[in-house]
Design an enzyme around this catalytic site. Structure first.
Site, PDB file in Angstrom:
ATOM      1  N   TYR A 184      30.176 -83.099  20.106  1.00 25.13           N
ATOM      2  CA  TYR A 184      30.770 -83.704  18.909  1.00 25.13           C
ATOM      3  C   TYR A 184      30.047 -83.234  17.648  1.00 25.13           C
ATOM      4  O   TYR A 184      30.688 -82.900  16.644  1.00 25.13           O
ATOM      5  CB  TYR A 184      30.693 -85.227  19.026  1.00 25.13           C
ATOM      6  CG  TYR A 184      31.417 -85.972  17.932  1.00 25.13           C
ATOM      7  CD1 TYR A 184      32.808 -85.987  17.877  1.00 25.13           C
ATOM      8  CD2 TYR A 184      30.712 -86.676  16.955  1.00 25.13           C
ATOM      9  CE1 TYR A 184      33.478 -86.673  16.883  1.00 25.13           C
ATOM     10  CE2 TYR A 184      31.373 -87.372  15.961  1.00 25.13           C
ATOM     11  CZ  TYR A 184      32.754 -87.370  15.931  1.00 25.13           C
ATOM     12  OH  TYR A 184      33.418 -88.047  14.930  1.00 25.13           O
ATOM     13  N   SER A 220      32.001 -86.381   9.913  1.00 27.53           N
ATOM     14  CA  SER A 220      31.170 -87.434  10.504  1.00 27.53           C
ATOM     15  C   SER A 220      29.725 -87.236  10.092  1.00 27.53           C
ATOM     16  O   SER A 220      29.264 -86.097   9.920  1.00 27.53           O
ATOM     17  CB  SER A 220      31.266 -87.397  12.034  1.00 27.53           C
ATOM     18  OG  SER A 220      30.312 -88.261  12.627  1.00 27.53           O
TER      19      SER A 220
END
Length: 252
Positions: free
Chosen positions: A164, A151
C-alpha cells in the site's frame, strides 16, 4: 469577502464530476457533498450491492440530484471504457475527476504476485487511466480539476503495509509531476493525503471506529469530503497542490 455559501458552491453547481470508488467511504461522502451543492455526479464501484445502496441513498437524500453511474472495476479496460462512455453520454464531458478508488494491502511477504498486481492495477493504473481520459476531455476546454486521494502512508512508510505504501508513494510522485505536465492546459491537480479515516479499508468494527473518532484518533469520511470541497472552491488563480489531514491524536 464574499458570502461563504457562494464561495464554496460556485465551482460545484452544474459541474460534470466523476468519482472513482464513489459508492462507499470517502468517495460516497464526497458524492453526497458535491451532489448537495448542485454538481452533476457520476459514481461507480466494483460491488453491485454497494453501488445500488449508494445511488438509492443519494436519491433519497437529494430527490432532485443528477446522479449517474454503474458498477465497474478500474482494473478492467472494458469497464473504464464503459464509464467514459457514460460520462460522455450522460454528462456531456468532464470538469472534475476525483481519483479515489483504492484497496488496502499488507506487507510484501506472504502476498502473491496476483494479490499485489491487482492492488497496483487498482491503486496506480486506475488513477493513471482516468487521469489520462479526463485530461483528453479537459484540455480542449482549457479548464478542469483532478483531485487524487492519496494517503499519509506515503509518509509514515509502515512496514505492515509495504504494498500500500508503494502505491501511495507512486500517487504522490504522479500528482506532483502531472500538475507540471498539464499546467499549461489550465488543468489543476491536487493531492489530498488523509491519515486514518473510518472506512471499509480500516481494520476493526464500526463501533471501534466510532470510539477512535471520539478519541480524535480517526477521521470521518465527511472530513475528507470537506477538504475536497476546499480544494475545488479556490479561485482560478489559486491551486491547493497538496493537503494533509490527520486525526488530532494520530501522531505521524
Amino acid at each position: 469577502m464574499e458570502n461563504l455559501t457562494n464561495y464554496f458552491g460556485r465551482n460545484i453547481k452544474d459541474k460534470r464530476i466523476v468519482i472513482t470508488g464513489g459508492t462507499t467511504g470517502i468517495g460516497k461522502a464526497i458524492a453526497d457533498l458535491l451532489v448537495s451543492l448542485g454538481g452533476r455526479v457520476l459514481i461507480f464501484g466494483r460491488d453491485q450491492e454497494d453501488f445500488k445502496n449508494a445511488i438509492n441513498d443519494i436519491k433519497q437524500q437529494f430527490p432532485d440530484a443528477e446522479i449517474y453511474g454503474t458498477p465497474a472495476d478500474v482494473t478492467k479496460k472494458e469497464d473504464i471504457d464503459k464509464i467514459l462512455k457514460l460520462t460522455d453520454d450522460e454528462l456531456g464531458g468532464l470538469d472534475i475527476l476525483i481519483n479515489n478508488a483504492a484497496l488496502p494491502a499488507d506487507g510484501l511477504t506472504g502476498n502473491t504476485y496476483e494479490d499485489y498486481k491487482y492492488v497496483i492495477d487498482t491503486n496506480i493504473t486506475g488513477y493513471l487511466a482516468f487521469a489520462e481520459e479526463s485530461i483528453s476531455r479537459m484540455k480542449n476546454q482549457k479548464s478542469g480539476h483532478i483531485i487524487n486521494i492519496g494517503s499519509m502512508s506515503a509518509e509514515t512508510k509502515s512496514p505492515e503495509s509495504t504494498i500500500y505504501v508503494a502505491t501511495k508513494q507512486a500517487i504522490r510522485g504522479f500528482s506532483t509531476s502531472l500538475r507540471k505536465e498539464v499546467n499549461s492546459f489550465r488543468i489543476k491537480v491536487s493531492l489530498i493525503e488523509p491519515g486514518a479515516v473510518t472506512s471499509d479499508m480500516q481494520t476493526g468494527t464500526k463501533e471501534e471506529h466510532e470510539e477512535k473518532i471520539d478519541k480524535m484518533e480517526m477521521l470521518k469520511a465527511e472530513d475528507i469530503a470537506m477538504s475536497v470541497l476546499f480544494c475545488l472552491s479556490q479561485p482560478e488563480r489559486c491551486d491547493i497542490v497538496t493537503m494533509q489531514i490527520r486525526p488530532h491524536l494520530q501522531i505521524i
